[in-house]
Write an enzyme that holds these catalytic residues in place. Structure first.
Site, PDB file in Angstrom:
ATOM      1  N   LYS A  74       0.844  -1.201   0.000  1.00 57.60           N
ATOM      2  CA  LYS A  74       0.000   0.000   0.000  1.00 57.60           C
ATOM      3  C   LYS A  74       0.877   1.248   0.000  1.00 57.60           C
ATOM      4  CE  LYS A  74       1.125   1.745   3.865  1.00 57.60           C
ATOM      5  NZ  LYS A  74       1.632   3.050   4.141  1.00 57.60           N
TER       6      LYS A  74
ATOM      7  N   ALA B  78       9.462  -0.283   4.887  1.00 55.79           N
ATOM      8  CA  ALA B  78       9.640   0.633   3.759  1.00 55.79           C
ATOM      9  C   ALA B  78       8.499   1.635   3.595  1.00 55.79           C
ATOM     10  CB  ALA B  78       9.781  -0.181   2.475  1.00 55.79           C
ATOM     11  N   GLY B  79       7.498   1.578   4.500  1.00 54.92           N
ATOM     12  CA  GLY B  79       6.327   2.445   4.326  1.00 54.92           C
ATOM     13  C   GLY B  79       5.369   1.904   3.287  1.00 54.92           C
TER      14      GLY B  79
ATOM     15  N   GLY C 117       4.108  -3.871   4.165  1.00 59.59           N
ATOM     16  CA  GLY C 117       4.322  -5.297   3.881  1.00 59.59           C
ATOM     17  C   GLY C 117       3.825  -6.211   4.988  1.00 59.59           C
TER      18      GLY C 117
ATOM     19  N   ASP D 193      -3.040  -0.115   9.419  1.00 57.80           N
ATOM     20  CA  ASP D 193      -3.110  -0.301   7.959  1.00 57.80           C
ATOM     21  C   ASP D 193      -3.871  -1.550   7.537  1.00 57.80           C
ATOM     22  OD1 ASP D 193      -1.625   1.845   7.149  1.00 57.80           O
ATOM     23  OD2 ASP D 193       0.244   0.723   6.930  1.00 57.80           O
TER      24      ASP D 193
HETATM   25  C1  LIG Z   1       2.384   5.300   8.595  1.00 61.36           C
HETATM   26  C2  LIG Z   1       1.343   4.315   8.075  1.00 61.36           C
HETATM   27  C3  LIG Z   1       0.555   5.013   6.951  1.00 61.36           C
HETATM   28  O1  LIG Z   1      -0.372   4.151   6.351  1.00 61.36           O
HETATM   29  O2  LIG Z   1       1.884   3.086   7.587  1.00 61.36           O
HETATM   30  P1  LIG Z   1       3.390   2.728   7.073  1.00 61.36           P
HETATM   31  O3  LIG Z   1       3.707   3.719   5.999  1.00 61.36           O
HETATM   32  O4  LIG Z   1       4.324   2.811   8.237  1.00 61.36           O
HETATM   33  O5  LIG Z   1       3.278   1.329   6.521  1.00 61.36           O
HETATM   34  C4  LIG Z   1       0.378   3.898   9.211  1.00 61.36           C
HETATM   35  O6  LIG Z   1      -0.168   5.006   9.866  1.00 61.36           O
HETATM   36  C5  LIG Z   1       1.055   3.004  10.234  1.00 61.36           C
HETATM   37  O7  LIG Z   1       0.295   1.872  10.234  1.00 61.36           O
HETATM   38  P2  LIG Z   1       0.728   0.568  11.088  1.00 61.36           P
HETATM   39  O8  LIG Z   1       2.179   0.270  10.877  1.00 61.36           O
HETATM   40  O9  LIG Z   1      -0.274  -0.485  10.773  1.00 61.36           O
HETATM   41  O10 LIG Z   1       0.568   1.113  12.540  1.00 61.36           O
HETATM   42  P3  LIG Z   1       0.376   0.371  13.922  1.00 61.36           P
HETATM   43  O11 LIG Z   1       1.056  -0.956  13.888  1.00 61.36           O
HETATM   44  O12 LIG Z   1      -1.063   0.449  14.286  1.00 61.36           O
HETATM   45  O13 LIG Z   1       1.206   1.350  14.865  1.00 61.36           O
HETATM   46  C6  LIG Z   1       2.624   1.366  14.866  1.00 61.36           C
HETATM   47  C7  LIG Z   1       3.089   2.636  15.557  1.00 61.36           C
HETATM   48  O14 LIG Z   1       2.954   3.749  14.638  1.00 61.36           O
HETATM   49  C8  LIG Z   1       2.503   4.918  15.303  1.00 61.36           C
HETATM   50  N1  LIG Z   1       1.164   5.289  14.770  1.00 61.36           N
HETATM   51  C9  LIG Z   1       0.491   4.445  13.936  1.00 61.36           C
HETATM   52  C10 LIG Z   1      -0.738   4.809  13.419  1.00 61.36           C
HETATM   53  C11 LIG Z   1      -1.259   6.064  13.792  1.00 61.36           C
HETATM   54  N2  LIG Z   1      -2.457   6.465  13.329  1.00 61.36           N
HETATM   55  N3  LIG Z   1      -0.569   6.884  14.621  1.00 61.36           N
HETATM   56  C12 LIG Z   1       0.636   6.520  15.115  1.00 61.36           C
HETATM   57  O15 LIG Z   1       1.264   7.280  15.857  1.00 61.36           O
HETATM   58  C13 LIG Z   1       2.471   4.550  16.788  1.00 61.36           C
HETATM   59  O16 LIG Z   1       3.724   4.876  17.332  1.00 61.36           O
HETATM   60  C14 LIG Z   1       2.275   3.043  16.762  1.00 61.36           C
HETATM   61  O17 LIG Z   1       2.748   2.413  17.935  1.00 61.36           O
HETATM   62  N1  LIG Z   2       5.237 -10.321   7.761  1.00 62.84           N
HETATM   63  C1  LIG Z   2       5.983  -9.223   7.949  1.00 62.84           C
HETATM   64  N2  LIG Z   2       6.454  -8.547   6.894  1.00 62.84           N
HETATM   65  C2  LIG Z   2       7.204  -7.428   7.079  1.00 62.84           C
HETATM   66  N3  LIG Z   2       7.549  -6.939   8.268  1.00 62.84           N
HETATM   67  C3  LIG Z   2       7.107  -7.573   9.353  1.00 62.84           C
HETATM   68  C4  LIG Z   2       6.303  -8.733   9.227  1.00 62.84           C
HETATM   69  N4  LIG Z   2       6.010  -9.131  10.463  1.00 62.84           N
HETATM   70  C5  LIG Z   2       6.611  -8.276  11.304  1.00 62.84           C
HETATM   71  N5  LIG Z   2       7.288  -7.330  10.646  1.00 62.84           N
HETATM   72  C6  LIG Z   2       8.071  -6.227  11.244  1.00 62.84           C
HETATM   73  O1  LIG Z   2       7.332  -5.020  11.037  1.00 62.84           O
HETATM   74  C7  LIG Z   2       8.214  -3.931  10.810  1.00 62.84           C
HETATM   75  C8  LIG Z   2       7.604  -3.017   9.748  1.00 62.84           C
HETATM   76  O2  LIG Z   2       7.639  -3.699   8.509  1.00 62.84           O
HETATM   77  P1  LIG Z   2       6.693  -3.336   7.276  1.00 62.84           P
HETATM   78  O3  LIG Z   2       5.295  -3.653   7.580  1.00 62.84           O
HETATM   79  O4  LIG Z   2       7.325  -3.987   6.081  1.00 62.84           O
HETATM   80  O5  LIG Z   2       6.945  -1.785   7.106  1.00 62.84           O
HETATM   81  P2  LIG Z   2       6.078  -0.467   7.222  1.00 62.84           P
HETATM   82  O6  LIG Z   2       5.389  -0.491   8.564  1.00 62.84           O
HETATM   83  O7  LIG Z   2       7.096   0.616   7.114  1.00 62.84           O
HETATM   84  O8  LIG Z   2       5.141  -0.468   6.079  1.00 62.84           O
HETATM   85  C9  LIG Z   2       9.557  -4.516  10.415  1.00 62.84           C
HETATM   86  O9  LIG Z   2      10.532  -4.058  11.326  1.00 62.84           O
HETATM   87  C10 LIG Z   2       9.394  -6.025  10.509  1.00 62.84           C
HETATM   88  O10 LIG Z   2      10.397  -6.674  11.214  1.00 62.84           O
END
Ligand SMILES: C[C@@](CO)(OP(=O)(O)O)[C@H](O)COP(=O)(O)OP(=O)(O)OC[C@H]1O[C@@H](n2ccc(N)nc2=O)[C@H](O)[C@@H]1O
Ligand SMILES: Nc1ncnc2c1ncn2[C@@H]1O[C@H](COP(=O)(O)OP(=O)(O)O)[C@@H](O)[C@H]1O
Length: 338
Positions: free
Chosen positions: A54, A151-152, A155, A190
């Site tokens: 995503k 990687a954001g 995954g 997410d």
């Molecule tokens: C930033 C975003 C954008 O879509 O994703 P990524 O780009 O990292 O994948 C999301 O908000 C990340 O989603 P996700 O990684 O599922 O978040 P969670 O596991 O629920 O939370 C991980 C940590 O991110 C921070 N967090 C997450 C979601 C949110 N609305 N506010 C936050 O501050 C918090 O520190 C939380 O402890």
């Molecule tokens: N199935 C999985 N795939 C990727 N990362 C995972 C998984 N399970 C746990 N993680 C942990 O979640 C963290 C965030 O990974 P990922 O979801 O790929 O990135 P992001 O939150 O930046 O989109 C990583 O440090 C990884 O070790």
């Protein structure tokens, strides 16, 4: 960890931008001893789900909420990008518990010996389904990773969503998407989006999902603005931690022009992402931005010429470590084998 040999003939991940439902493909395979376990009922032996990455076309970040574990309020537009992880779930003998095998060339911190497989997002999703269904998690999971880790690109969320979809079918539960999304929301912000992919607005802490149909007014407007079709993903060997990017955002705030409020924070931690964005826009990308919490960069390109120019610019100046070509929006697909 025990590696389970995949029994399913691999099917090509669907890049279909217009499919609104989750596709279900059935494939046959030759009978083996373990088939007899399920010969007496219609439950599949193996379910294989391709789940896309995503990105966030818009990511507006508000204040933190105690009741959400300190997470920030979001208003985001999610878009699934056609880089797919494959999660294969195979029924195991009752009482033998789960297993997890992970394969792929780019596993990031998942390859570390200290990575705890019980904390893997796919395994957490399996446990959550087992608890909700009142069953034992006797399932062998195999993840084929193609989505860059940390990687954001969501995954881990994609793998969790794929597991929800796979187990829903493996155990013949046939729960509706809303029920799977409610379970997903207990695991991560997410994940509810990743269950269906496509495009959707996310509110709350990101878990409240309103789908954006491709033929809706908003879906058509986003496509016209160039947020559909060919995408280049600029990926890095280094990872960013999502909590750290949010914490940095709390200090540095959002850039004035940034649709992704986490972009300035991510670039302050990983400056090459900012350089890759500038180079992509100069080379003809219609949009280029940090994906979610970064460090990956996503560039929407109007045609092959622009795609080639962006690739050349990124390669010539070594602004990214790896380039993946994809199509967006994308959907998960479910393959079943008896
Ligand atoms: C930033 C975003 C954008 O879509 O994703 P990524 O780009 O990292 O994948 C999301 O908000 C990340 O989603 P996700 O990684 O599922 O978040 P969670 O596991 O629920 O939370 C991980 C940590 O991110 C921070 N967090 C997450 C979601 C949110 N609305 N506010 C936050 O501050 C918090 O520190 C939380 O402890
Ligand atoms: N199935 C999985 N795939 C990727 N990362 C995972 C998984 N399970 C746990 N993680 C942990 O979640 C963290 C965030 O990974 P990922 O979801 O790929 O990135 P992001 O939150 O930046 O989109 C990583 O440090 C990884 O070790």
């Amino acid at each position: 960890m025990s590696a389970i040999a995949p029994t399913l003939v691999r099917h090509k991940a669907s890049d279909a931008a217009t499919t609104s439902a989750i596709a279900v493909n059935s494939t046959a395979h030759t009978a083996s001893a373990s088939d007899t376990l399920h010969a007496s009922n219609a439950a599949p032996l193996t379910v294989s789900v391709d789940c896309p990455a995503k990105t966030n076309l818009v990511l507006h970040v508000g204040s933190t909420h105690e009741e959400w574990g300190g997470r920030h309020e979001l208003d985001t537009i999610y878009c699934a990008v056609g880089v797919y992880d494959t999660v294969t779930a195979t029924a195991k003998q009752p009482g033998t518990g789960f297993s997890l095998a992970i394969e792929g060339a780019y596993l990031g911190d998942l390859a570390s010996s200290s990575a705890d497989m019980r904390r893997n997002h796919a395994v957490l999703a399996l446990f959550a389904m087992a608890e909700a269904a009142g069953r034992e998690p006797d399932v062998a999971l195999t993840i084929t990773k193609r989505i860059p880790v940390g990687a954001g690109l969501g995954g881990g969320s994609a793998d969790a969503a794929a597991t929800l979809l796979a187990v829903n079918r493996l155990w013949d539960l046939h729960w509706p998407v809303e029920r799977l999304r409610a379970i997903a929301a207990t695991l991560g912000a997410d994940m509810p989006f990743c269950v269906t992919g496509g495009m959707a607005r996310g509110t709350g802490f990101g878990e409240q999902i309103t789908d954006i149909a491709p033929d809706s007014e908003q879906g058509l407007r986003l496509a016209k603005e160039g947020f559909a079709g060919q995408v280049l993903v600029g990926a890095y060997q280094s990872q960013l931690s999502t909590p750290e990017v949010y914490h940095t955002f709390d200090v540095v705030g959002a850039g004035a022009q940034d649709a992704n409020h986490l972009q300035a924070s991510a670039i302050s931690l990983h400056p090459r992402s900012g350089q890759a964005i500038e180079a992509a826009l100069a080379a003809g990308a219609r949009h280029a931005f940090v994906s979610g919490s970064g460090p990956s960069v996503v560039a929407f390109v109007p045609d092959d010429t622009a795609a080639d120019q962006v690739i050349t610019a990124w390669r010539d100046e070594a602004l990214v470590d790896r380039i993946i070509r994809a199509v967006a929006p994308a959907k998960p697909s479910v393959g079943v084998s008896h």
